[in-house]
Motif scaffolding. Sequence first.
Motif, PDB file in Angstrom:
ATOM      1  N   LEU B  97       0.833  -1.200   0.000  1.00 15.16           N
ATOM      2  CA  LEU B  97       0.000   0.000   0.000  1.00 15.16           C
ATOM      3  C   LEU B  97       0.866   1.248   0.000  1.00 15.16           C
ATOM      4  N   ARG B  98       1.968   1.177   0.769  1.00 13.90           N
ATOM      5  CA  ARG B  98       2.780   2.373   0.942  1.00 13.90           C
ATOM      6  C   ARG B  98       3.510   2.722  -0.349  1.00 13.90           C
ATOM      7  N   LEU B  99       4.009   1.696  -1.048  1.00 15.18           N
ATOM      8  CA  LEU B  99       4.903   1.962  -2.175  1.00 15.18           C
ATOM      9  C   LEU B  99       4.170   2.145  -3.490  1.00 15.18           C
ATOM     10  N   ASN B 100       3.008   1.503  -3.640  1.00 14.53           N
ATOM     11  CA  ASN B 100       2.352   1.558  -4.939  1.00 14.53           C
ATOM     12  C   ASN B 100       1.467   2.788  -5.048  1.00 14.53           C
ATOM     13  N   LYS B 101       2.099   3.895  -5.409  1.00 13.85           N
ATOM     14  CA  LYS B 101       1.338   5.140  -5.494  1.00 13.85           C
ATOM     15  C   LYS B 101       0.823   5.338  -6.910  1.00 13.85           C
ATOM     16  N   GLU B 102      -0.238   6.090  -6.991  1.00 15.62           N
ATOM     17  CA  GLU B 102      -0.735   6.513  -8.299  1.00 15.62           C
ATOM     18  C   GLU B 102      -0.318   7.952  -8.528  1.00 15.62           C
ATOM     19  N   HIS B 112      -9.215   2.631 -13.268  1.00 15.93           N
ATOM     20  CA  HIS B 112      -8.783   3.754 -14.083  1.00 15.93           C
ATOM     21  C   HIS B 112      -8.640   4.991 -13.229  1.00 15.93           C
ATOM     22  N   ALA B 113      -7.800   5.896 -13.689  1.00 12.52           N
ATOM     23  CA  ALA B 113      -7.567   7.115 -12.925  1.00 12.52           C
ATOM     24  C   ALA B 113      -8.824   7.976 -12.925  1.00 12.52           C
ATOM     25  N   LEU B 132      -4.686   2.498 -13.966  1.00  7.57           N
ATOM     26  CA  LEU B 132      -3.859   2.776 -12.796  1.00  7.57           C
ATOM     27  C   LEU B 132      -2.614   1.895 -12.830  1.00  7.57           C
ATOM     28  N   LYS B 133      -1.579   2.380 -12.121  1.00  4.91           N
ATOM     29  CA  LYS B 133      -0.347   1.617 -12.089  1.00  4.91           C
ATOM     30  C   LYS B 133      -0.493   0.374 -11.218  1.00  4.91           C
ATOM     31  N   TRP B 134      -1.313   0.492 -10.181  1.00  3.14           N
ATOM     32  CA  TRP B 134      -1.417  -0.604  -9.213  1.00  3.14           C
ATOM     33  C   TRP B 134      -2.852  -1.126  -9.134  1.00  3.14           C
ATOM     34  N   HIS B 228      -6.708  -0.261  -4.719  1.00  2.00           N
ATOM     35  CA  HIS B 228      -6.723   0.717  -3.629  1.00  2.00           C
ATOM     36  C   HIS B 228      -8.122   0.668  -3.035  1.00  2.00           C
ATOM     37  N   VAL B 229      -8.233   0.041  -1.859  1.00  2.00           N
ATOM     38  CA  VAL B 229      -9.574  -0.235  -1.328  1.00  2.00           C
ATOM     39  C   VAL B 229     -10.337   1.058  -1.046  1.00  2.00           C
TER      40      VAL B 229
END
Lengths: 325, 481
Positions: B97-102, B112-113, B132-134, B228-229
């Motif tokens: 959660l911490r590292l996978n930022k959008e 999708h963003a 999204l990246k993650w 991302h919940v």
Amino acid sequence: MIAYIIRRLLYAIPILIGVNLITFLLFFVVNSPDDIARMQLGAKRVTPEAIEKWKAERGYDKPLVWNAAAPGVAKATDTILFDKSVRMFALDFGRADDGRDIALEIRSRMGPSLAIAIPTFILGLFVTVSFALLLVFFRNTALDVGGVVLCVAAMSISGLFYIIGGQYLVSKVWNLVPISGYSGGLDAGKFLILPVLISVVGGIGASARWYRTLFLEEINKDYVRTARAKGLSELHVLFRHVLKNAMIPILTGVVVVIPLLFMGSLLLESFFGIPGLGSYTIDAIGSQDFAVVRSMVFIGSVLYIVGLLLTDISYTLVDPRVRLK
Amino acid sequence: MFRPVFLWSDILLWAMVAGCIALAVYCRRQDYLRRAWRRVGESGVAMASATILAAFVSVGLLDSLHYQPRLPAQEGSSEVQYAPEVLSALDALVADLRLNKEKTYSAPLATHAFAKETMERDGVQTRDYPRLKWGGAHLEEVAGRDSDLARRAASGAFYGLLLWAVVVGVAVGWMALARGAPYGATCRTVWRPDTATTRPIAWRAVFVTLAVLCVIGGVTAAWAAGYHVFGTDKVGQDVLYLSLKSVRTALLIGTLTTLVTLPLAVALGLIAGFRGGWWDDAIQYLYTVLNSIPGVLLIAAMVLMMQVIIDTHPEWFETAAERADARLLALCFILGLTSWTGLCRLLRAETLKLRELDYVQAARAFGVGDARIMARHILPNLMHIVLIALVMDFSGLVLSEAVLSYIGIGVDSSMNSFGTMINAARLELSREPVVWWSLAAAFVLMLALVLAANLFADAVRDAFDPRFQWRARRILKKVAA
């Protein structure tokens, strides 16, 4: 009674001196005016001249408590302690850091603050007392339990959410009132109705639950039974007898805040853009205007002490047995 | 591989945990205390809220084990280097959660963003919502998201229930051992206790709450492994991660403040009530003065001054985490300094009553010294008031943190807290379309924490002192209303 009031007023003097001393210690001794000047001016590379200029403009360039260089009485009066703290007793608050006169500012902002605070106070008291009496009326039923659960849930929600949620729903989704702003005269109504409603709703939880326990304590007393035996309706008993007798503990919490209504509400005013004393205080905190914060602390204490005195006087009004000596 | 970092707040928090354990051991030995706590245990609501509180506390404690990870060794240098950022055990657990930022906002469980971007597709520039990246990046087909979510939810719930079954099985087995009863019979009494003749501890409430928590946790964990919940915030950070990090701040504010309140209120209240005369006048004067300054303004004044001190002494703090930590501690200290007066007044009044009781008079007649009477005969009889005040203040403090952070006199803006989350998100509702998830996450978690704390506090109050009138005391009631 008059002797009592005079004594209480005299007793307020040492307390206000204490408040003043605390603010003086906080604002001038914990951090020297130099530190504050340096922080206000921002950068680390502030020249000593700039600091001196900033201090001189605001009158912070004097000694803290004792001016040995001054002649005569001025030794004690030409100091920061006298200029900034002692003068407050004469309600002379001096100027804010942006140069505006604080007393003038307070006078012009009192109106909008009161325009929110007074309706909130009256409506809030009416609604919470009625709600609590309603819960008592339905005591030992599912409605009562549900009401109490609702109260606990309501008091567990931060006041911020009431404001943000209410503003979003009423102003944005339903488009009923403007989101924020203020205008004088009768026009102010449409700006005030939402903040008043929100703060009434937000305050119901804690107070209604507290009033309910007060009323429940009275409900089993002899005079209530007598009133019922007389054939009075339950509503009549609740509103005329129980309410009157539960008044003392209610007044303890309620009367003390009446003078503080002048101070306005920090959150509501800043969210709704109402130019009252609450938003004035918030702005001062945000811009680190210590002169304004200091004045508000002093005014707040004065009003609180007045509130305590009013509380005592109100006891004699609702309970003739209470004598003030 | 890492170097432990001991922040002051961590040390204090763990010391408080140790203190609570010591207190629990002491309570077990004292008959009257054990009985009072048993009354708390008999209440289903109290036990359910205690379970929820325990879940929050474990998140907070996990987040209070800090370390600095070691950096990979550089060429030609044998010197060991550590990363400047301070992480916690919780950070390591939820590293995903911490590292996978959008890049910026994305809705909960979105693929999708939130905003359109100009993209090149087959050589043609179009504006569309980028993937999204993650969040849902593992999906081949976006249309498969719902079935993927359902699959994950089912397996998450399954593993959650499995964990629950293991925990409950062990707990019941332990109970069976302790009671010397067969396992099956213990299960039955836990599930349907004999309330006609006994008043059993409400274990059923604990287990049911635990089941709910396990299922929610399992589903959230399963979703969080691919989405991302709670969505992401403006700078693309996972909101679930931010909310979890905020729990520690809320707990610290609610508990560490008592470290200041308690000694002040108890010592001064005892002395004022017991000694009377000159002492009483001085202490009463002190708390009347402090009390007459409206709470928020006093806090604001003190915090502003603290800011000046911290700003003028940047050399005191080696890392940003240390500075934020010092600021948090100072805030606890300030909240404590401004909130001890109510408790002190209660304790003084109670001491005045106790002082005149026969057993105190007898102790005096025997020539027992003042200090000893206060410690042995009066203090233990004040403890229930202290305890009730502490648990009742907790929720108020958590709520006030949010308000203070909104006003700008709360925790450091780099520190995660519910207040900073709300503050950052307050303008998001006016966006089009609405960004609601940060606020909703803060709302749900805060409501769960504060509601559980309120319900638990009520049960403690009823168990320890049903007669005493407790005003719903809130430091910032005036502002919050």
